[in-house]
Design a protein around this motif. Structure first.
Motif, PDB file in Angstrom:
ATOM      1  N   LEU A   6       0.981  -1.259   0.081  1.00  0.00           N
ATOM      2  CA  LEU A   6       0.078   0.063   0.029  1.00  0.00           C
ATOM      3  C   LEU A   6       0.844   1.223   0.085  1.00  0.00           C
ATOM      4  N   ILE A   7       1.901   1.211   0.780  1.00  0.00           N
ATOM      5  CA  ILE A   7       2.789   2.347   0.858  1.00  0.00           C
ATOM      6  C   ILE A   7       3.228   2.566  -0.729  1.00  0.00           C
ATOM      7  N   ALA A   8       3.606   1.774  -1.265  1.00  0.00           N
ATOM      8  CA  ALA A   8       4.226   1.806  -2.855  1.00  0.00           C
ATOM      9  C   ALA A   8       3.239   2.148  -3.618  1.00  0.00           C
ATOM     10  N   MET A   9       2.012   1.812  -3.535  1.00  0.00           N
ATOM     11  CA  MET A   9       0.962   2.347  -4.412  1.00  0.00           C
ATOM     12  C   MET A   9       0.393   3.684  -4.084  1.00  0.00           C
ATOM     13  N   LEU A  10       0.640   4.270  -3.090  1.00  0.00           N
ATOM     14  CA  LEU A  10       0.194   5.666  -2.650  1.00  0.00           C
ATOM     15  C   LEU A  10       1.257   6.652  -3.103  1.00  0.00           C
ATOM     16  N   GLY A  11       1.042   7.248  -4.143  1.00  0.00           N
ATOM     17  CA  GLY A  11       1.894   8.425  -4.840  1.00  0.00           C
ATOM     18  C   GLY A  11       1.354   9.527  -4.498  1.00  0.00           C
ATOM     19  N   GLU A  12       0.874  10.512  -5.643  1.00  0.00           N
ATOM     20  CA  GLU A  12       0.408  11.755  -5.739  1.00  0.00           C
ATOM     21  C   GLU A  12      -0.939  11.818  -6.326  1.00  0.00           C
ATOM     22  N   GLN A  13      -1.631  10.524  -6.163  1.00  0.00           N
ATOM     23  CA  GLN A  13      -3.065  10.721  -7.063  1.00  0.00           C
ATOM     24  C   GLN A  13      -3.886  12.048  -6.653  1.00  0.00           C
ATOM     25  N   THR A  14      -3.723  12.237  -5.206  1.00  0.00           N
ATOM     26  CA  THR A  14      -4.680  13.274  -4.654  1.00  0.00           C
ATOM     27  C   THR A  14      -3.595  13.884  -3.889  1.00  0.00           C
ATOM     28  N   PRO A  15      -4.034  15.143  -3.186  1.00  0.00           N
ATOM     29  CA  PRO A  15      -3.203  15.669  -2.081  1.00  0.00           C
ATOM     30  C   PRO A  15      -3.052  14.870  -0.871  1.00  0.00           C
ATOM     31  N   ALA A  16      -4.213  14.161  -0.611  1.00  0.00           N
ATOM     32  CA  ALA A  16      -4.363  13.383   0.741  1.00  0.00           C
ATOM     33  C   ALA A  16      -3.341  12.198   0.677  1.00  0.00           C
ATOM     34  N   CYS A  17      -2.863  11.516  -0.568  1.00  0.00           N
ATOM     35  CA  CYS A  17      -2.081  10.396  -0.719  1.00  0.00           C
ATOM     36  C   CYS A  17      -0.616  10.496   0.041  1.00  0.00           C
ATOM     37  N   GLY A  18      -0.206  11.461  -0.112  1.00  0.00           N
ATOM     38  CA  GLY A  18       1.148  11.832   0.704  1.00  0.00           C
ATOM     39  C   GLY A  18       0.931  11.854   2.111  1.00  0.00           C
ATOM     40  N   PRO A  19      -0.072  12.331   2.620  1.00  0.00           N
ATOM     41  CA  PRO A  19       0.020  12.354   4.278  1.00  0.00           C
ATOM     42  C   PRO A  19      -0.376  10.841   4.473  1.00  0.00           C
ATOM     43  N   ALA A  20      -1.227  10.082   3.906  1.00  0.00           N
ATOM     44  CA  ALA A  20      -1.804   8.788   3.998  1.00  0.00           C
ATOM     45  C   ALA A  20      -0.580   7.970   3.903  1.00  0.00           C
ATOM     46  N   ARG A  21       0.253   8.006   2.993  1.00  0.00           N
ATOM     47  CA  ARG A  21       1.587   7.424   2.805  1.00  0.00           C
ATOM     48  C   ARG A  21       2.349   7.525   4.109  1.00  0.00           C
ATOM     49  N   ASN A  22       2.747   8.841   4.574  1.00  0.00           N
ATOM     50  CA  ASN A  22       3.264   9.054   5.773  1.00  0.00           C
ATOM     51  C   ASN A  22       2.909   8.382   7.083  1.00  0.00           C
ATOM     52  N   ALA A  23       1.471   8.252   7.004  1.00  0.00           N
ATOM     53  CA  ALA A  23       0.868   7.871   8.174  1.00  0.00           C
ATOM     54  C   ALA A  23       1.194   5.971   8.183  1.00  0.00           C
ATOM     55  N   LEU A  24       0.990   5.564   7.195  1.00  0.00           N
ATOM     56  CA  LEU A  24       1.336   4.328   6.902  1.00  0.00           C
ATOM     57  C   LEU A  24       2.782   3.750   7.511  1.00  0.00           C
ATOM     58  N   ILE A  25       3.880   4.695   6.896  1.00  0.00           N
ATOM     59  CA  ILE A  25       5.130   4.534   7.287  1.00  0.00           C
ATOM     60  C   ILE A  25       5.335   4.711   8.628  1.00  0.00           C
TER      61      ILE A  25
END
Length: 96
Positions: A6-25
């Motif tokens: 999921l971390i690998a799939m979360l790019g910059e599709q929307t502005p919330a994707c970066g913070p979502a990726r950071n939360a997962l990390i």
């Protein structure tokens, strides 16, 4: 689906994707539901989507994720910061 997938799939599709990726990390809880597939309201194509959620470790933020039907790509993400108890009280009192 693994956290790393999921971390690998979360790019910059929307502005919330970066913070979502950071939360997962940072160790956020996440789930991708196997239930009914839904079509994202703003999607221009008719492909059904799978949904899931990410909940920050400190519960300060939440995100809803939309994945393609095969769960191989994140199509969109939305979410943000949860209001604290004090913020909720301030908003309720102000009538906002």
């Amino acid at each position: 689906m693994t956290r790393d997938d999921l971390i690998a799939m979360l790019g910059e599709q929307t502005p919330a994707c970066g913070p979502a990726r950071n939360a997962l990390i940072a160790g956020a809880d996440f789930v991708v539901w196997n239930g009914p597939k839904r079509r994202h309201p703003s999607a221009s194509r008719e492909e059904p989507l799978r949904t899931g959620s990410i909940d920050a470790v400190d519960k300060s933020s939440w995100f809803t994720i939309f994945l393609n039907s095969m769960v191989t790509a994140v199509v969109a993400c939305c979410g943000g910061r949860r209001a604290t108890t004090m913020e909720w009280a301030d908003t309720s009192e102000s009538g906002a």
